[in-house]
Design an enzyme around this catalytic site. Structure first.
Site, PDB file in Angstrom:
ATOM      1  N   SER A 144       0.844  -1.198   0.000  1.00 46.58           N
ATOM      2  CA  SER A 144       0.000   0.000   0.000  1.00 46.58           C
ATOM      3  C   SER A 144       0.884   1.255   0.000  1.00 46.58           C
ATOM      4  O   SER A 144       1.679   1.420  -0.923  1.00 46.58           O
ATOM      5  CB  SER A 144      -0.955  -0.067   1.190  1.00 46.58           C
ATOM      6  OG  SER A 144      -2.005   0.855   1.043  1.00 46.58           O
ATOM      7  N   ASP A 220      -9.919  -5.590  -3.366  1.00 48.07           N
ATOM      8  CA  ASP A 220      -9.330  -4.559  -2.500  1.00 48.07           C
ATOM      9  C   ASP A 220     -10.212  -3.319  -2.539  1.00 48.07           C
ATOM     10  O   ASP A 220     -10.408  -2.729  -3.603  1.00 48.07           O
ATOM     11  CB  ASP A 220      -7.926  -4.250  -3.033  1.00 48.07           C
ATOM     12  CG  ASP A 220      -7.123  -3.337  -2.136  1.00 48.07           C
ATOM     13  OD1 ASP A 220      -7.724  -2.423  -1.538  1.00 48.07           O
ATOM     14  OD2 ASP A 220      -5.905  -3.540  -2.042  1.00 48.07           O
ATOM     15  N   HIS A 253      -7.281  -6.167   0.823  1.00 49.79           N
ATOM     16  CA  HIS A 253      -6.102  -5.348   1.137  1.00 49.79           C
ATOM     17  C   HIS A 253      -5.371  -5.834   2.387  1.00 49.79           C
ATOM     18  O   HIS A 253      -4.426  -5.201   2.841  1.00 49.79           O
ATOM     19  CB  HIS A 253      -6.569  -3.894   1.342  1.00 49.79           C
ATOM     20  CG  HIS A 253      -5.496  -2.854   1.189  1.00 49.79           C
ATOM     21  ND1 HIS A 253      -4.846  -2.626   0.000  1.00 49.79           N
ATOM     22  CD2 HIS A 253      -4.937  -1.971   2.081  1.00 49.79           C
ATOM     23  CE1 HIS A 253      -3.952  -1.645   0.156  1.00 49.79           C
ATOM     24  NE2 HIS A 253      -3.988  -1.237   1.410  1.00 49.79           N
TER      25      HIS A 253
END
EC number: 3.1.2.12
Lengths: 274, 274
Positions: A144, A220, A253
């Site tokens: 991320s 995600d 995620h």
């Protein structure tokens, strides 16, 4: 250098360490896994940069990298995501300040004194790992915000890093709300400076010397508004950059996603670091 | 039954679920991992009981069981360690009350109304996994206080559980400070009742129908005063109980230890559950 904890894991040693950082002017904590067998020469090492709200601990306890790192003879280092403590500035937002360093050297007050995560990851930490721990060739990965950090720092420092991958990276902070908020605060409104920390801009300007491995879950929740993997696919295609960008059907995620694919990433790094 | 979260992991699904428990009179949270392939017949399932201060989350995110569970076609369930919330009694101590249920049915006030973790793990949860999720044969494992829970519950319910292992278990709560404190509070001073929740006493009285696998780190700081693995080795030897009790050199009490050996435990369970 203070050892905060030390545990045997898959025959290697998982440590948490703290040191006074010249880059940030604060203490910085990181974890270091060293594999059981030291092969011939210095042990290669992969640095994992974590995402928003994370510390050194998240990947250390959740990514499950130790088994494969032990098998491959890789060290793995997980730094913190920002300076911490009362001496460093902060913001009540989860996506700015402590826990959200965005791997840049801030130029704007109050952040500019301590929020120097680019220099910390690109220079201070590599020197420390080499000089204090005798580690060898370095790979860079992250998740991320940390995927953004890995892509941008490695492309700007190919003399320091030999291999590169990312999990669900923010590929163009200039073009997403998380990135615009952080860059405005840390870097001001100079778009030329922003572009030096934008993976899509950098892959066009500099590229990367090897193949880049990226995994991205299709479930995600941040994919569409923040991560925008398609922009990186397009930039790589236009720039002729070698990249394996894998859209993983149904993955989200979380660290459950990272744990599923960490083995592929470590094998990707080990092949380049040997 | 409420689904609190759901993530793909190694091709299977990692869920966190909450339900109203008849045994405890409170809501109970547990995690459930279901592997990608459903083989012929109901999916076998291993229940992992956690230790003091833990919730369903610790093993779920730290033990790294999902990779091997996916390969072996095993479901894995991680329950909480006690009832929770304002309606259940608690103690300020880390080793009594919420987070420290010790897998007994309390007989003493104020604990006796909610602290019924023996019935929850031995009866309510198995019925729920069978009736609501179609899961098949059950194995039981756990860590520390949860290792005590696994050993004692499985030996008393061989009709419900088919395989048994433990990580760093409290093997004789009657003979260690953690156990004496908890049993005094939950069960009063009836030593005959204590013995029904003491693995060393039960292996002599009842034994276990299969081989018991136990891993114990030699660098575990609780080994000498609380866990006392040698007492279980002695009890198994005297009772003729088949057991593989492995002292793992240099390992401590952490989930890094569990992650290292979880694969061996899941293979031990899978062999018995097939």
């Amino acid at each position: 250098m203070e050892t905060l904890s030390e545990s045997l894991c898959f025959g290697g040693v998982q440590r948490v360490l703290r040191h006074a950082s010249a880059a940030t002017g604060t203490d910085m904590t990181f974890s270091l896994y060293t594999p059981p067998r030291a092969g011939a020469g210095p042990t290669p090492c992969v640095i994992f940069l974590a995402g928003l709200t994370c510390t050194h601990e998240n990947a250390t306890v959740k990514a499950g990298f130790q088994r494969v790192a032990a098998e491959l003879g890789l060290a793995v280092v997980c730094p913190d995501t920002s300076p911490r403590g009362e001496d460093a500035p902060d913001s009540p937002a989860y996506d700015l300040g402590q826990g959200a360093g965005f791997y840049v050297d801030a130029t704007q007050p109050p952040w500019d004194r301590n929020f120097r995560m680019f220099t910390y990851v690109a220079e201070e930490l590599p020197a420390l790992l080499r000089d204090s721990f005798g580690l060898g060739a370095l790979g860079l990965t992250g998740h991320s915000m940390g995927g953004h950090g890995a892509l941008t720092i490695a492309m700007r420092r190919p003399e320091t890093f030999e291999s590169l991958s990312a999990f669900a990276p923010i590929v163009s902070p200039m073009n997403c709300p998380w990135g615009r908020k952080a860059f405005s605060a840390y870097l001001g409104e100079d778009r030329a400076l922003w572009a030096r920390h934008d993976a899509c801009a950098l892959v066009r300007e500099l590229g990367w010397k090897g193949e880049i491995l990226v995994d991205q879950g299709t479930a995600d929740p941040f994919l569409e508004d923040q991560l925008k993997t398609a922009l990186f696919e397009q930039a790589c295609a236009e720039a002729g950059q070698r990249a394996r960008i894998r859209m993983q059907a149904g993955y989200d995620h979380s660290y459950f996603f990272i744990a599923t694919f960490i083995e592929d990433h470590l094998r990707h790094h080990a092949a380049a670091l040997r």
